[in-house]
Design a protein around this motif. Structure first.
Motif, PDB file in Angstrom:
ATOM      1  N   LYS A 150       0.839  -1.203   0.000  1.00 16.70           N
ATOM      2  CA  LYS A 150       0.000   0.000   0.000  1.00 16.70           C
ATOM      3  C   LYS A 150       0.874   1.253   0.000  1.00 16.70           C
ATOM      4  O   LYS A 150       0.626   2.211  -0.752  1.00 16.70           O
ATOM      5  N   LEU A 151       1.893   1.257   0.831  1.00 13.46           N
ATOM      6  CA  LEU A 151       2.795   2.396   0.903  1.00 13.46           C
ATOM      7  C   LEU A 151       3.531   2.601  -0.420  1.00 13.46           C
ATOM      8  O   LEU A 151       3.649   3.726  -0.918  1.00 13.46           O
ATOM      9  N   VAL A 152       3.983   1.513  -1.009  1.00  9.05           N
ATOM     10  CA  VAL A 152       4.695   1.582  -2.286  1.00  9.05           C
ATOM     11  C   VAL A 152       3.765   2.082  -3.392  1.00  9.05           C
ATOM     12  O   VAL A 152       4.158   2.902  -4.234  1.00  9.05           O
ATOM     13  N   ALA A 153       2.520   1.608  -3.377  1.00  7.84           N
ATOM     14  CA  ALA A 153       1.552   2.057  -4.381  1.00  7.84           C
ATOM     15  C   ALA A 153       1.305   3.559  -4.266  1.00  7.84           C
ATOM     16  O   ALA A 153       1.226   4.275  -5.276  1.00  7.84           O
ATOM     17  N   ASP A 154       1.183   4.049  -3.026  1.00 12.39           N
ATOM     18  CA  ASP A 154       0.988   5.486  -2.817  1.00 12.39           C
ATOM     19  C   ASP A 154       2.192   6.282  -3.332  1.00 12.39           C
ATOM     20  O   ASP A 154       2.041   7.351  -3.933  1.00 12.39           O
ATOM     21  N   LEU A 155       3.376   5.753  -3.096  1.00 12.96           N
ATOM     22  CA  LEU A 155       4.592   6.431  -3.552  1.00 12.96           C
ATOM     23  C   LEU A 155       4.672   6.437  -5.073  1.00 12.96           C
ATOM     24  O   LEU A 155       5.003   7.463  -5.690  1.00 12.96           O
ATOM     25  N   ILE A 156       4.337   5.323  -5.705  1.00  9.85           N
ATOM     26  CA  ILE A 156       4.368   5.244  -7.168  1.00  9.85           C
ATOM     27  C   ILE A 156       3.412   6.273  -7.775  1.00  9.85           C
ATOM     28  O   ILE A 156       3.742   6.975  -8.735  1.00  9.85           O
ATOM     29  N   ALA A 157       2.198   6.365  -7.202  1.00  6.52           N
ATOM     30  CA  ALA A 157       1.208   7.312  -7.715  1.00  6.52           C
ATOM     31  C   ALA A 157       1.714   8.746  -7.614  1.00  6.52           C
ATOM     32  O   ALA A 157       1.533   9.561  -8.528  1.00  6.52           O
ATOM     33  N   LEU A 158       2.348   9.060  -6.481  1.00  4.00           N
ATOM     34  CA  LEU A 158       2.879  10.415  -6.299  1.00  4.00           C
ATOM     35  C   LEU A 158       4.011  10.696  -7.281  1.00  4.00           C
ATOM     36  O   LEU A 158       4.054  11.765  -7.905  1.00  4.00           O
ATOM     37  N   LEU A 159       4.930   9.740  -7.440  1.00  2.00           N
ATOM     38  CA  LEU A 159       6.038   9.922  -8.381  1.00  2.00           C
ATOM     39  C   LEU A 159       5.531  10.111  -9.801  1.00  2.00           C
ATOM     40  O   LEU A 159       6.036  10.944 -10.563  1.00  2.00           O
ATOM     41  N   ASP A 160       4.509   9.335 -10.150  1.00  2.00           N
ATOM     42  CA  ASP A 160       3.945   9.443 -11.496  1.00  2.00           C
ATOM     43  C   ASP A 160       3.332  10.826 -11.710  1.00  2.00           C
ATOM     44  O   ASP A 160       3.494  11.440 -12.769  1.00  2.00           O
ATOM     45  N   LYS A 161       2.653  11.324 -10.684  1.00  2.00           N
ATOM     46  CA  LYS A 161       2.052  12.649 -10.791  1.00  2.00           C
ATOM     47  C   LYS A 161       3.121  13.728 -10.930  1.00  2.00           C
ATOM     48  O   LYS A 161       2.918  14.754 -11.586  1.00  2.00           O
ATOM     49  N   GLN A 162       4.284  13.487 -10.305  1.00  2.00           N
ATOM     50  CA  GLN A 162       5.394  14.444 -10.382  1.00  2.00           C
ATOM     51  C   GLN A 162       6.198  14.305 -11.673  1.00  2.00           C
ATOM     52  O   GLN A 162       7.131  15.061 -11.900  1.00  2.00           O
ATOM     53  N   GLY A 163       5.800  13.328 -12.519  1.00  2.00           N
ATOM     54  CA  GLY A 163       6.513  13.122 -13.779  1.00  2.00           C
ATOM     55  C   GLY A 163       7.812  12.365 -13.623  1.00  2.00           C
ATOM     56  O   GLY A 163       8.650  12.366 -14.529  1.00  2.00           O
TER      57      GLY A 163
ATOM     58  N   GLU B  85      11.581   6.401 -11.768  1.00  2.00           N
ATOM     59  CA  GLU B  85      11.505   5.898 -10.393  1.00  2.00           C
ATOM     60  C   GLU B  85      10.229   5.094 -10.162  1.00  2.00           C
ATOM     61  O   GLU B  85      10.253   4.037  -9.522  1.00  2.00           O
ATOM     62  N   SER B  86       9.103   5.602 -10.687  1.00  2.00           N
ATOM     63  CA  SER B  86       7.831   4.894 -10.466  1.00  2.00           C
ATOM     64  C   SER B  86       7.839   3.532 -11.158  1.00  2.00           C
ATOM     65  O   SER B  86       7.380   2.532 -10.594  1.00  2.00           O
ATOM     66  N   GLN B  87       8.382   3.478 -12.376  1.00  3.08           N
ATOM     67  CA  GLN B  87       8.423   2.223 -13.110  1.00  3.08           C
ATOM     68  C   GLN B  87       9.351   1.221 -12.433  1.00  3.08           C
ATOM     69  O   GLN B  87       9.071   0.016 -12.393  1.00  3.08           O
ATOM     70  N   ALA B  88      10.446   1.707 -11.858  1.00  2.00           N
ATOM     71  CA  ALA B  88      11.377   0.821 -11.154  1.00  2.00           C
ATOM     72  C   ALA B  88      10.703   0.194  -9.937  1.00  2.00           C
ATOM     73  O   ALA B  88      10.888  -1.001  -9.648  1.00  2.00           O
ATOM     74  N   LEU B  89       9.886   0.991  -9.222  1.00  2.00           N
ATOM     75  CA  LEU B  89       9.172   0.467  -8.050  1.00  2.00           C
ATOM     76  C   LEU B  89       8.110  -0.547  -8.455  1.00  2.00           C
ATOM     77  O   LEU B  89       7.884  -1.545  -7.757  1.00  2.00           O
ATOM     78  N   ILE B  90       7.438  -0.302  -9.600  1.00  3.31           N
ATOM     79  CA  ILE B  90       6.440  -1.268 -10.094  1.00  3.31           C
ATOM     80  C   ILE B  90       7.127  -2.586 -10.446  1.00  3.31           C
ATOM     81  O   ILE B  90       6.644  -3.671 -10.076  1.00  3.31           O
ATOM     82  N   SER B  91       8.229  -2.507 -11.143  1.00  2.32           N
ATOM     83  CA  SER B  91       8.959  -3.725 -11.526  1.00  2.32           C
ATOM     84  C   SER B  91       9.411  -4.503 -10.293  1.00  2.32           C
ATOM     85  O   SER B  91       9.335  -5.740 -10.255  1.00  2.32           O
ATOM     86  N   GLN B  92       9.878  -3.776  -9.302  1.00  2.00           N
ATOM     87  CA  GLN B  92      10.303  -4.418  -8.058  1.00  2.00           C
ATOM     88  C   GLN B  92       9.126  -5.134  -7.391  1.00  2.00           C
ATOM     89  O   GLN B  92       9.262  -6.271  -6.914  1.00  2.00           O
ATOM     90  N   ALA B  93       7.962  -4.483  -7.363  1.00  3.07           N
ATOM     91  CA  ALA B  93       6.782  -5.068  -6.727  1.00  3.07           C
ATOM     92  C   ALA B  93       6.321  -6.328  -7.466  1.00  3.07           C
ATOM     93  O   ALA B  93       6.009  -7.354  -6.849  1.00  3.07           O
ATOM     94  N   VAL B  94       6.275  -6.235  -8.796  1.00  4.89           N
ATOM     95  CA  VAL B  94       5.838  -7.387  -9.596  1.00  4.89           C
ATOM     96  C   VAL B  94       6.809  -8.554  -9.414  1.00  4.89           C
ATOM     97  O   VAL B  94       6.388  -9.716  -9.316  1.00  4.89           O
ATOM     98  N   SER B  95       8.090  -8.255  -9.340  1.00  2.25           N
ATOM     99  CA  SER B  95       9.086  -9.309  -9.122  1.00  2.25           C
ATOM    100  C   SER B  95       8.872 -10.004  -7.782  1.00  2.25           C
ATOM    101  O   SER B  95       9.004 -11.225  -7.674  1.00  2.25           O
ATOM    102  N   LYS B  96       8.503  -9.243  -6.763  1.00  5.42           N
ATOM    103  CA  LYS B  96       8.266  -9.816  -5.443  1.00  5.42           C
ATOM    104  C   LYS B  96       6.999 -10.679  -5.401  1.00  5.42           C
ATOM    105  O   LYS B  96       6.941 -11.683  -4.687  1.00  5.42           O
ATOM    106  N   LEU B  97       5.978 -10.266  -6.160  1.00  8.30           N
ATOM    107  CA  LEU B  97       4.644 -10.846  -5.986  1.00  8.30           C
ATOM    108  C   LEU B  97       4.169 -11.724  -7.144  1.00  8.30           C
ATOM    109  O   LEU B  97       3.062 -12.264  -7.086  1.00  8.30           O
ATOM    110  N   LYS B  98       4.971 -11.908  -8.188  1.00  5.78           N
ATOM    111  CA  LYS B  98       4.473 -12.545  -9.409  1.00  5.78           C
ATOM    112  C   LYS B  98       3.982 -13.974  -9.200  1.00  5.78           C
ATOM    113  O   LYS B  98       3.153 -14.470  -9.969  1.00  5.78           O
ATOM    114  N   PHE B  99       4.461 -14.658  -8.181  1.00  2.00           N
ATOM    115  CA  PHE B  99       4.013 -16.027  -7.936  1.00  2.00           C
ATOM    116  C   PHE B  99       2.914 -16.097  -6.862  1.00  2.00           C
ATOM    117  O   PHE B  99       2.514 -17.173  -6.442  1.00  2.00           O
TER     118      PHE B  99
END
Length: 470
Positions: free
Chosen positions: A116-129, A133-147
């Motif tokens: 939840k915290l990471v998702a909030d951070l990604i949304a804020l980074l995306d809004k800031q353009g 950084e936001s894409q790197a955090l998404i990739s990290q999250a998907v890598s952790k949770l893909k299974f």
């Protein structure tokens, strides 16, 4: 650039260039209503950061972040970060340090990865353009949770909801694509239901309730029955756009599906009418609530009274406030007077916030906006007068009015409700004073309050007699 341990984080231009204009003005950290309330330590930290930003000193900011994280308990550090990530953070220039603060927190031994915290951070980074950084955090999250499909869908749900709250259109579209693909390919009912739920709520939040309706139809085709949750969000989505016919249509569809209209739905409808100054539509809805025995709530009061321009003006200007229900009705226009009448005739809210026993009579104004607190205070005065008229009345030892000390106010420690109640007490020459042990509470001895109110009743009676003789 700011170096954090082994990490190097770029602070965007708002931090380095825009804030030098604040140099001559001491920073006041605010917490908007509905945002994440800050702890005292968090306030001090953000005030220090604002001062560092004011002199355009990223090195000092880096040192402050490092010191704050090292010296703060887990809850304090995460509270400050959550505040910066909130869409209602009233200092958006400080939100630029959310990423370096998160980076430093993530290096601590106590930090557990939080989707939840990471998702909030990604949304804020995306809004800031800050897309890298936001894409790197998404990739990290998907890598952790893909299974772990359930965990992955929850992350995507958090992400799409965070993007919608930040009104980050590009981030929302990307998150919607990720979530839609996962829902489409999954055979899990749980994954589909959670995904559809977030898609409907987020589309409605983004001003696309018609698209949210299409998602509901897709749910039906996939054998999933929409819940009350989806109907609520769609009807409120239409309401916020002022599309009342569609909102009312959704209410009818909801009832056809077997869902009862409840207090939450009613408050959404009332809030929507009020946002577009459709006060005449609010009266029949309040009457419908009474007919269907739908209880009013504090939020019902807030939704209605925030929509009444005369009342809003009275409680903000604080000049010669009417101090009885009769006096108030005289200064209101017809629509507002009818709304006040409907609220006052239902005692469901007042009965919940008023306590009375031999030890104490207490009125609790927590959660009330200014208009609601004002009207409930007028009801309280009438109720207290009525009770004290009765000879057999057991007078409580103490009488208190709880209004809060302003911890959740726009400026911490400055409670608008307390200011309002103080003004009413002054106008009425009340013996009730702020409690020294609790500055969010007015107190007085029961017998003293009784004598004061009885004196008020005698004075009002004398005035009425004098007017009649004239």
């Amino acid at each position: 650039m700011i170096g954090l341990g082994s990490s190097t984080v770029t602070i965007p231009p708002p931090w380095n260039h825009q804030l030098h204009r604040l140099r001559s003005t001491p920073a006041r950290i605010k917490c908007e209503s509905g945002g994440v309330p800050l702890t005292k330590q968090g306030h001090r930290f953000l005030s220090s950061l604002a001062a560092a930003a004011g002199v355009s000193d990223p090195t000092t900011a880096n040192r402050l972040i490092k010191k704050f994280v090292a010296s703060s308990p887990k809850s304090i550090a995460l509270n400050a970060l959550s505040h910066l990530l909130s869409p209602r953070n009233s200092h958006p220039h400080l939100s630029a340090v959310a990423f370096p603060l998160y980076t430093k927190i993530s290096e601590t031994l106590w930090y557990n990865w939080n989707p939840k915290l990471v998702a909030d951070l990604i949304a804020l980074l995306d809004k800031q353009g800050r897309y890298d950084e936001s894409q790197a955090l998404i990739s990290q999250a998907v890598s952790k949770l893909k299974f772990r499909e359930r965990n992955l869908v929850q992350f995507y749900c958090n992400l799409i909801e965070s993007c919608s709250k930040h009104n980050s259109k590009q981030g929302f579209n990307h998150a919607y694509g990720y979530l839609s693909e996962l829902v489409c390919n999954s055979s899990s009912v749980y994954v589909k239901r959670q995904g559809y739920k977030s898609m409907v709520s987020s589309l409605s939040e983004m001003g696309q309730p018609n698209e949210a309706e299409n998602v509901v139809e897709e749910m039906r085709k996939n054998g999933l029955k929409p819940s009350l949750f989806e109907f609520r969000f769609i009807l409120f989505g239409y309401g916020k756009l002022g599309l009342f016919e569609d909102m009312e249509r959704m209410v009818c569809e909801m009832e056809i599906e077997g869902f009862e209209v409840d207090t939450i739905c009613s408050n959404m409808v009332l809030s929507s009418y009020g946002a577009f100054n459709a006060l005449p539509k609010m009266v029949p809805w309040l009457q419908k609530m009474k007919t269907l025995q739908i209880p009013f709530s504090v939020r019902t009061y807030n939704s209605v009274l925030n929509s009444c321009p005369v009342i809003v003006s009275l409680v903000h200007e604080l000049k010669s406030l009417p101090l009885s229900l009769g006096e108030l009705v005289k200064v209101l226009n017809e629509d507002e007077a009818l709304l006040v009448k409907e609220l006052v005739e239902s005692s469901s809210v007042f009965d919940k916030v008023m306590e009375w026993n031999g030890l104490e009579a207490k009125l609790d104004l927590h959660g009330m906006h200014l208009g609601s607190a004002y009207l409930v205070m007028l009801q309280w005065i009438e109720e207290m007068k009525g009770r004290f008229k009765v000879e057999e009345c057991v007078i409580p030892a103490q009488i208190s009015i709880v209004c809060g000390s302003g911890k959740h106010s726009i400026v911490r420690g400055e409670s608008p409700v307390k200011t309002l109640i103080r003004q009413m007490m002054v106008q009425m020459i009340s013996p009730m004073k702020i409690n020294r042990k609790n500055d969010g509470c007015f107190i007085a001895k029961g017998q003293v309050v009784r004598n004061w109110l009885c004196q008020l009743m005698e004075e009002n009676l004398s005035l009425r007699i004098d007017r009649e003789q004239i």
